[in-house]
Design a protein around this motif. Structure first.
Motif, short mmCIF file in Angstrom:
data_model
loop_
_atom_site.label_atom_id
_atom_site.label_comp_id
_atom_site.label_asym_id
_atom_site.label_seq_id
_atom_site.Cartn_x
_atom_site.Cartn_y
_atom_site.Cartn_z
N LEU A 1 7.92 -2.74 -3.82
CA LEU A 1 9.07 -2.07 -4.43
C LEU A 1 9.68 -2.85 -5.59
CD1 LEU A 1 11.07 0.33 -4.24
CD2 LEU A 1 12.43 -1.11 -2.69
N ALA B 1 11.15 -8.51 -3.13
CA ALA B 1 10.14 -8.32 -2.08
C ALA B 1 8.89 -9.14 -2.40
CB ALA B 1 9.78 -6.83 -1.96
N LEU C 1 7.37 -12.20 -0.05
CA LEU C 1 6.00 -12.21 0.48
C LEU C 1 5.24 -13.45 0.06
CD1 LEU C 1 4.90 -8.49 -0.18
CD2 LEU C 1 5.78 -9.49 1.93
N GLY D 1 0.09 1.08 -4.71
CA GLY D 1 -0.79 0.04 -4.16
C GLY D 1 -2.03 0.64 -3.52
N CYS E 1 1.77 -5.10 -5.36
CA CYS E 1 2.48 -3.91 -5.87
C CYS E 1 3.40 -3.41 -4.77
CB CYS E 1 1.48 -2.84 -6.30
SG CYS E 1 2.27 -1.45 -7.14
N ILE F 1 2.18 -0.84 -15.13
CA ILE F 1 1.22 0.26 -14.94
C ILE F 1 1.74 1.49 -15.68
CG2 ILE F 1 0.08 1.74 -13.24
CD1 ILE F 1 0.55 -0.45 -11.15
N THR G 1 0.94 4.59 -15.87
CA THR G 1 0.47 5.88 -15.37
C THR G 1 1.02 6.06 -13.96
OG1 THR G 1 -1.47 7.32 -15.09
CG2 THR G 1 -1.73 5.02 -14.42
N THR G 2 0.68 7.17 -13.33
CA THR G 2 1.04 7.41 -11.93
C THR G 2 -0.22 7.24 -11.08
OG1 THR G 2 0.70 9.77 -12.32
CG2 THR G 2 2.97 8.97 -12.47
N LEU H 1 0.84 -1.20 0.00
CA LEU H 1 0.00 0.00 0.00
C LEU H 1 0.87 1.25 0.00
CD1 LEU H 1 -2.59 -1.20 2.68
CD2 LEU H 1 -2.83 -1.30 0.18
N GLY H 2 1.89 1.23 -0.88
CA GLY H 2 2.65 2.45 -1.11
C GLY H 2 1.76 3.37 -1.93
N GLN H 3 2.38 4.34 -2.57
CA GLN H 3 1.57 5.29 -3.35
C GLN H 3 0.72 4.57 -4.40
OE1 GLN H 3 3.34 8.89 -4.75
NE2 GLN H 3 4.96 8.82 -3.25
N TRP I 1 -3.17 -5.43 2.69
CA TRP I 1 -2.07 -5.73 3.60
C TRP I 1 -0.88 -4.86 3.22
CZ3 TRP I 1 2.99 -6.93 2.69
CH2 TRP I 1 3.77 -7.25 3.83
N ASN I 2 -0.19 -4.36 4.22
CA ASN I 2 1.06 -3.63 3.96
C ASN I 2 2.04 -3.93 5.07
OD1 ASN I 2 2.40 -1.66 2.18
ND2 ASN I 2 2.54 -0.43 4.06
N ARG I 3 3.36 -3.95 4.71
CA ARG I 3 4.39 -4.22 5.71
C ARG I 3 4.28 -3.25 6.88
NH1 ARG I 3 10.49 -3.41 3.75
NH2 ARG I 3 9.67 -1.29 3.54
N THR I 4 4.06 -1.98 6.56
CA THR I 4 3.81 -0.97 7.59
C THR I 4 2.30 -0.82 7.72
OG1 THR I 4 5.83 0.15 6.86
CG2 THR I 4 4.35 1.40 8.30
N1 LIG Z 1 4.36 5.50 -8.30
C1 LIG Z 1 4.24 5.36 -9.63
O1 LIG Z 1 3.96 6.33 -10.36
C2 LIG Z 1 4.39 4.00 -10.27
C3 LIG Z 1 4.03 3.84 -11.63
C4 LIG Z 1 4.15 2.59 -12.22
C5 LIG Z 1 4.66 1.53 -11.48
N2 LIG Z 1 5.01 1.72 -10.18
C6 LIG Z 1 5.59 0.58 -9.45
O2 LIG Z 1 4.79 0.24 -8.33
C7 LIG Z 1 5.64 -0.32 -7.31
C8 LIG Z 1 5.37 0.43 -6.01
O3 LIG Z 1 5.66 1.80 -6.22
P1 LIG Z 1 5.12 2.94 -5.26
O4 LIG Z 1 5.17 4.21 -6.01
O5 LIG Z 1 3.86 2.50 -4.61
O6 LIG Z 1 6.31 2.95 -4.19
P2 LIG Z 1 6.25 3.34 -2.66
O7 LIG Z 1 5.24 4.37 -2.39
O8 LIG Z 1 7.67 3.60 -2.26
O9 LIG Z 1 5.77 1.99 -1.93
C9 LIG Z 1 6.59 0.86 -1.88
C10 LIG Z 1 5.77 -0.26 -1.30
O10 LIG Z 1 6.57 -1.45 -1.28
C11 LIG Z 1 6.58 -1.96 0.05
N3 LIG Z 1 7.81 -2.68 0.27
C12 LIG Z 1 9.07 -2.28 -0.04
N4 LIG Z 1 9.94 -3.23 0.28
C13 LIG Z 1 9.23 -4.25 0.84
C14 LIG Z 1 9.56 -5.50 1.37
N5 LIG Z 1 10.84 -5.93 1.42
N6 LIG Z 1 8.57 -6.29 1.85
C15 LIG Z 1 7.28 -5.87 1.81
N7 LIG Z 1 6.90 -4.68 1.31
C16 LIG Z 1 7.87 -3.89 0.83
C17 LIG Z 1 6.42 -0.74 0.93
O11 LIG Z 1 6.02 -1.12 2.21
P3 LIG Z 1 6.18 -0.08 3.44
O12 LIG Z 1 5.01 0.85 3.34
O13 LIG Z 1 6.14 -0.95 4.64
O14 LIG Z 1 7.49 0.62 3.25
C18 LIG Z 1 5.33 -0.01 0.14
O15 LIG Z 1 4.07 -0.61 0.35
C19 LIG Z 1 7.08 -0.17 -7.80
O16 LIG Z 1 7.52 -1.37 -8.38
C20 LIG Z 1 6.95 0.92 -8.86
O17 LIG Z 1 7.98 0.85 -9.83
C21 LIG Z 1 4.89 2.92 -9.55
#
Ligand SMILES: NC(=O)c1ccc[n+]([C@@H]2O[C@H](COP(=O)([O-])OP(=O)(O)OC[C@H]3O[C@@H](n4cnc5c(N)ncnc54)[C@H](OP(=O)(O)O)[C@@H]3O)[C@@H](O)[C@H]2O)c1
Length: 312
Positions: free
Chosen positions: A93, A97, A101, A40, A91, A144, A146-147, A36-38, A57-60
């Motif tokens: 990092l 990871a 999981l 998820g 979704c 994906i 897009t953002t 559940l990062g940005q 579910w999210n690690r944090t």
């Molecule tokens: N943001 C975008 O615009 C975008 C666009 C296309 C694709 N994506 C892809 O989507 C994925 C997530 O990106 P995001 O922008 O959501 O990044 P983010 O906000 O940094 O979130 C990262 C997520 O991964 C989790 N995570 C990292 N390491 C982990 C581990 N070892 N075990 C379990 N959970 C772990 C984090 O958990 P915690 O919360 O506990 O740290 C968080 O939920 C990436 O692969 C990214 O390339 C993103």
């Protein structure tokens, strides 16, 4: 905290044999989102908005709270999230990871579908697909395009590659995230397209920023320039369509514009940039590529001939 609603028809489980009766219905479908990062969080929010019972579910764990407020069920463990739904969207990092999981949950995942929307390499995606197949898990790899603010808008693409049957089954559910584009059964293709399309984006950004600096030096605002650039990009896409045909045929007739003509034209760009103190590294790189084709005797060909410069 809300509870997960029951599925209204059938289990929706993947059995590797064909679609069941509820494949194409738009009934609420239970989905679990791991990560559940940005991104998820945006995915989970889109499932919730479309009325799909969503477990998160999210690690944090604190990051689940805003989604729980909107009706999501919170899973305290990955095992709980897997047990809650036959469709598991991941979704996080990176792929290590993902495997950390999912690995311990392989027995529980058997018969379910994993849609991995984590960014990675084609090789990682193929390895993940092989791992999933070895455990009887339906697997789709996704890119994906897009953002997070673009999630939920069908103007944006989400690329999928991998098992056909789960994609057919869950297509209506996945469509709430963005327009699903099926790239075929090679699970590596979503990552390969994703990498290539990001490269294209960075090239466009680079050219646009260079041109914005160039025109901005004479007082043109970025907004005014970009209005015209937007239309130009559509013309460029039209050029690309014709050049793609040439590349697939391996023939590059310079019937519209030759590389020789473009070498002359880029000279004006370099001159204008130098005169305004604009960094010229990008156009010089293009000139270098064009010169390699000219030096090889292909100055009379179309720009598509430069594909050979990339295929070393
Ligand atoms: N943001 C975008 O615009 C975008 C666009 C296309 C694709 N994506 C892809 O989507 C994925 C997530 O990106 P995001 O922008 O959501 O990044 P983010 O906000 O940094 O979130 C990262 C997520 O991964 C989790 N995570 C990292 N390491 C982990 C581990 N070892 N075990 C379990 N959970 C772990 C984090 O958990 P915690 O919360 O506990 O740290 C968080 O939920 C990436 O692969 C990214 O390339 C993103």
């Amino acid at each position: 905290m809300s509870s997960v609603l029951p599925l209204s028809a059938g289990s929706g489980r993947w059995n590797g044999e064909g679609m069941n009766a509820n494949t194409h219905t738009h009934t609420p479908t239970a989905v679990s989102v791991l990560g559940l990062g940005q991104m998820g969080a945006a995915l989970a929010a889109a499932f919730l908005a479309a009325g799909h019972p969503t477990t998160v579910w999210n690690r944090t764990p604190a990051k689940a709270e805003p989604l729980v407020d909107r009706g999501a069920a919170h899973a305290a463990t990955v095992a709980e999230a897997v047990a809650a739904s036959d469709l598991i969207v991941v979704c996080v990092l990176d792929y290590p990871a993902v495997r950390a999981l999912l690995g311990p949950e392989a027995p529980a995942l058997r018969g379910r579908t994993v849609v991995n929307l984590t960014t990675g390499s084609p090789e990682q995606a193929r390895a993940e697909a092989e791992w999933a197949a070895g455990h009887g898990i339906g697997y789709l790899d996704g890119g994906i395009m897009t953002t997070p603010p673009g999630i939920g808008d069908s103007a944006h693409m989400i690329l999928y590659a991998g098992d056909a049957e789960p994609l057919a089954r869950y297509r209506p559910v996945l469509a709430v995230l963005g327009d699903p584009v099926d790239l075929g059964r090679d699970a590596g293709l979503a990552s390969l397209y994703d990498a290539g399309l990001l490269g294209l984006m960075w090239s466009v950004f680079g050219g646009w920023l260079h041109a914005t600096a160039l025109t901005g030096a004479d007082g043109v605002t970025a907004r005014d320039f970009t209005r015209v650039a937007d239309r130009w990009l559509r013309t460029v896409a039209w050029f690309m369509g014709g050049y793609a045909e040439q590349i697939d045929q391996g023939e590059y007739p310079g019937a519209d514009a030759t590389i020789d003509v473009q070498v002359a034209a880029i000279g004006h760009l370099l001159h204008a940039g130098d005169a305004r103190g604009v960094d010229g590294r990008l156009p010089r790189l293009h000139l270098e590529l064009m010169r390699s084709a000219v030096d090889a005797g292909h100055g009379g060909d179309s720009y598509a001939r430069l594909i050979e410069a990339f295929r070393k």
